[in-house]
Structures are given as structure tokens and as C-alpha cells.
Design a protein around this motif. Structure first.
Motif, PDB file in Angstrom:
ATOM      1  N   PRO A   1      13.822   9.858  10.399  1.00  0.00           N
ATOM      2  CA  PRO A   1      14.008  10.066  12.011  1.00  0.00           C
ATOM      3  C   PRO A   1      12.876   9.528  13.198  1.00  0.00           C
ATOM      4  N   ARG A   2      11.940   9.590  12.779  1.00  0.00           N
ATOM      5  CA  ARG A   2      10.986   8.118  14.122  1.00  0.00           C
ATOM      6  C   ARG A   2      11.026   7.004  13.331  1.00  0.00           C
ATOM      7  N   GLY A   3      12.155   6.180  12.588  1.00  0.00           N
ATOM      8  CA  GLY A   3      12.267   5.222  12.788  1.00  0.00           C
ATOM      9  C   GLY A   3      10.951   4.864  11.659  1.00  0.00           C
ATOM     10  N   SER A   4       9.818   3.747  11.740  1.00  0.00           N
ATOM     11  CA  SER A   4       8.994   3.500  11.458  1.00  0.00           C
ATOM     12  C   SER A   4       7.605   3.707  12.009  1.00  0.00           C
ATOM     13  N   TRP A   5       7.679   4.844  12.652  1.00  0.00           N
ATOM     14  CA  TRP A   5       6.594   4.965  13.392  1.00  0.00           C
ATOM     15  C   TRP A   5       5.111   5.667  12.059  1.00  0.00           C
ATOM     16  N   PRO A   6       6.672   6.629  10.462  1.00  0.00           N
ATOM     17  CA  PRO A   6       4.926   7.208   9.854  1.00  0.00           C
ATOM     18  C   PRO A   6       4.224   5.605   9.297  1.00  0.00           C
TER      19      PRO A   6
ATOM     20  N   LEU B   1       0.717  -1.019  -0.143  1.00  0.00           N
ATOM     21  CA  LEU B   1       0.590   0.138   0.716  1.00  0.00           C
ATOM     22  C   LEU B   1       1.050   1.278   0.569  1.00  0.00           C
ATOM     23  N   GLU B   2       2.048   0.969   0.773  1.00  0.00           N
ATOM     24  CA  GLU B   2       2.716   2.732   0.843  1.00  0.00           C
ATOM     25  C   GLU B   2       4.193   2.349   0.964  1.00  0.00           C
ATOM     26  N   ARG B   3       5.202   2.942   0.881  1.00  0.00           N
ATOM     27  CA  ARG B   3       6.802   2.591   1.193  1.00  0.00           C
ATOM     28  C   ARG B   3       7.139   3.863   2.569  1.00  0.00           C
ATOM     29  N   PHE B   4       7.727   3.428   3.286  1.00  0.00           N
ATOM     30  CA  PHE B   4       8.662   4.122   3.982  1.00  0.00           C
ATOM     31  C   PHE B   4       9.981   4.361   4.357  1.00  0.00           C
ATOM     32  N   PRO B   5      10.856   4.838   4.095  1.00  0.00           N
ATOM     33  CA  PRO B   5      12.277   5.293   3.978  1.00  0.00           C
ATOM     34  C   PRO B   5      12.707   4.047   5.482  1.00  0.00           C
ATOM     35  N   ALA B   6      13.803   3.289   5.734  1.00  0.00           N
ATOM     36  CA  ALA B   6      13.368   3.472   7.095  1.00  0.00           C
ATOM     37  C   ALA B   6      15.385   3.821   7.678  1.00  0.00           C
ATOM     38  N   SER B   7      15.302   4.140   7.125  1.00  0.00           N
ATOM     39  CA  SER B   7      16.701   5.978   7.394  1.00  0.00           C
ATOM     40  C   SER B   7      15.376   7.044   8.074  1.00  0.00           C
TER      41      SER B   7
ATOM     42  N   VAL C   1       3.701  -1.449   4.174  1.00  0.00           N
ATOM     43  CA  VAL C   1       2.541  -1.630   4.772  1.00  0.00           C
ATOM     44  C   VAL C   1       1.896  -1.849   4.151  1.00  0.00           C
ATOM     45  N   VAL C   2       1.796  -3.250   3.958  1.00  0.00           N
ATOM     46  CA  VAL C   2       0.762  -4.004   3.029  1.00  0.00           C
ATOM     47  C   VAL C   2      -0.314  -5.309   3.184  1.00  0.00           C
ATOM     48  N   ARG C   3      -0.780  -5.284   2.576  1.00  0.00           N
ATOM     49  CA  ARG C   3      -2.799  -6.197   2.865  1.00  0.00           C
ATOM     50  C   ARG C   3      -2.786  -7.371   2.249  1.00  0.00           C
ATOM     51  N   THR C   4      -2.678  -8.339   2.716  1.00  0.00           N
ATOM     52  CA  THR C   4      -3.343  -9.361   2.781  1.00  0.00           C
ATOM     53  C   THR C   4      -4.359  -9.613   1.813  1.00  0.00           C
ATOM     54  N   ASP C   5      -3.950 -10.040   0.788  1.00  0.00           N
ATOM     55  CA  ASP C   5      -5.461 -10.300  -0.569  1.00  0.00           C
ATOM     56  C   ASP C   5      -6.642 -11.067   0.291  1.00  0.00           C
TER      57      ASP C   5
ATOM     58  N   MET D   1       9.587  -4.713   7.663  1.00  0.00           N
ATOM     59  CA  MET D   1      10.536  -4.784   6.646  1.00  0.00           C
ATOM     60  C   MET D   1      11.086  -5.203   5.952  1.00  0.00           C
ATOM     61  N   ASP D   2      11.988  -4.352   4.265  1.00  0.00           N
ATOM     62  CA  ASP D   2      11.554  -5.065   3.411  1.00  0.00           C
ATOM     63  C   ASP D   2      13.570  -4.738   3.155  1.00  0.00           C
ATOM     64  N   LEU D   3      14.231  -5.877   4.091  1.00  0.00           N
ATOM     65  CA  LEU D   3      15.294  -5.177   3.701  1.00  0.00           C
ATOM     66  C   LEU D   3      16.314  -4.424   2.647  1.00  0.00           C
ATOM     67  N   PRO D   4      16.396  -5.763   1.797  1.00  0.00           N
ATOM     68  CA  PRO D   4      17.131  -4.779   0.292  1.00  0.00           C
ATOM     69  C   PRO D   4      16.798  -3.969   0.028  1.00  0.00           C
ATOM     70  N   SER D   5      15.460  -3.480   0.067  1.00  0.00           N
ATOM     71  CA  SER D   5      15.642  -1.897   0.229  1.00  0.00           C
ATOM     72  C   SER D   5      15.753  -0.806   1.406  1.00  0.00           C
TER      73      SER D   5
END
Length: 59
Positions: free
Chosen positions: A15-20, A7-13, A48-52, A39-43
């Protein structure tokens, strides 16, 4: 295997970490969408994902 949709991607870098990502997922859940943060380690990003629904019911 369960199918997921990003649904959406947020950079791990961020400042608020995973909060957004967590806040975005919580907002989707209040709308009735099954959403979780992974967490997508390669990127180096929180996704944020949804299960179909079809896969979740029959998987």
C-alpha cells in the motif's frame, strides 16, 4: 557489468509503494552500505541492492 547483491525484496503491491524499500535502503546507507532500490518487473517487486565493492572499484 557491475555485480549486485540483493539485500531485501519488497512487493510492489504494498500500500505504501516503494517507501518500505526506500526506508530499508536509507537505513543500510546510514550503516555504510551502498544500497539502492531497483524495480524487478518479472517478479513485480522492489529490490534493495548493493553494488559489490570489488566490481565498483575495478569496473
Amino acid at each position: 557489468m557491475t555485480a549486485r547483491t540483493v539485500l531485501e525484496r519488497f512487493p510492489a503491491s504494498h500500500p505504501r509503494g516503494s517507501w518500505p524499500a526506500e526506508e530499508f535502503a536509507a537505513a543500510r546507507r546510514t550503516e555504510g552500505t551502498s544500497a539502492e532500490v531497483v524495480m524487478d518487473l518479472p517478479s513485480d517487486a522492489f529490490l534493495v541492492v548493493r553494488t559489490d565493492a570489488h566490481e565498483a572499484e575495478h569496473g
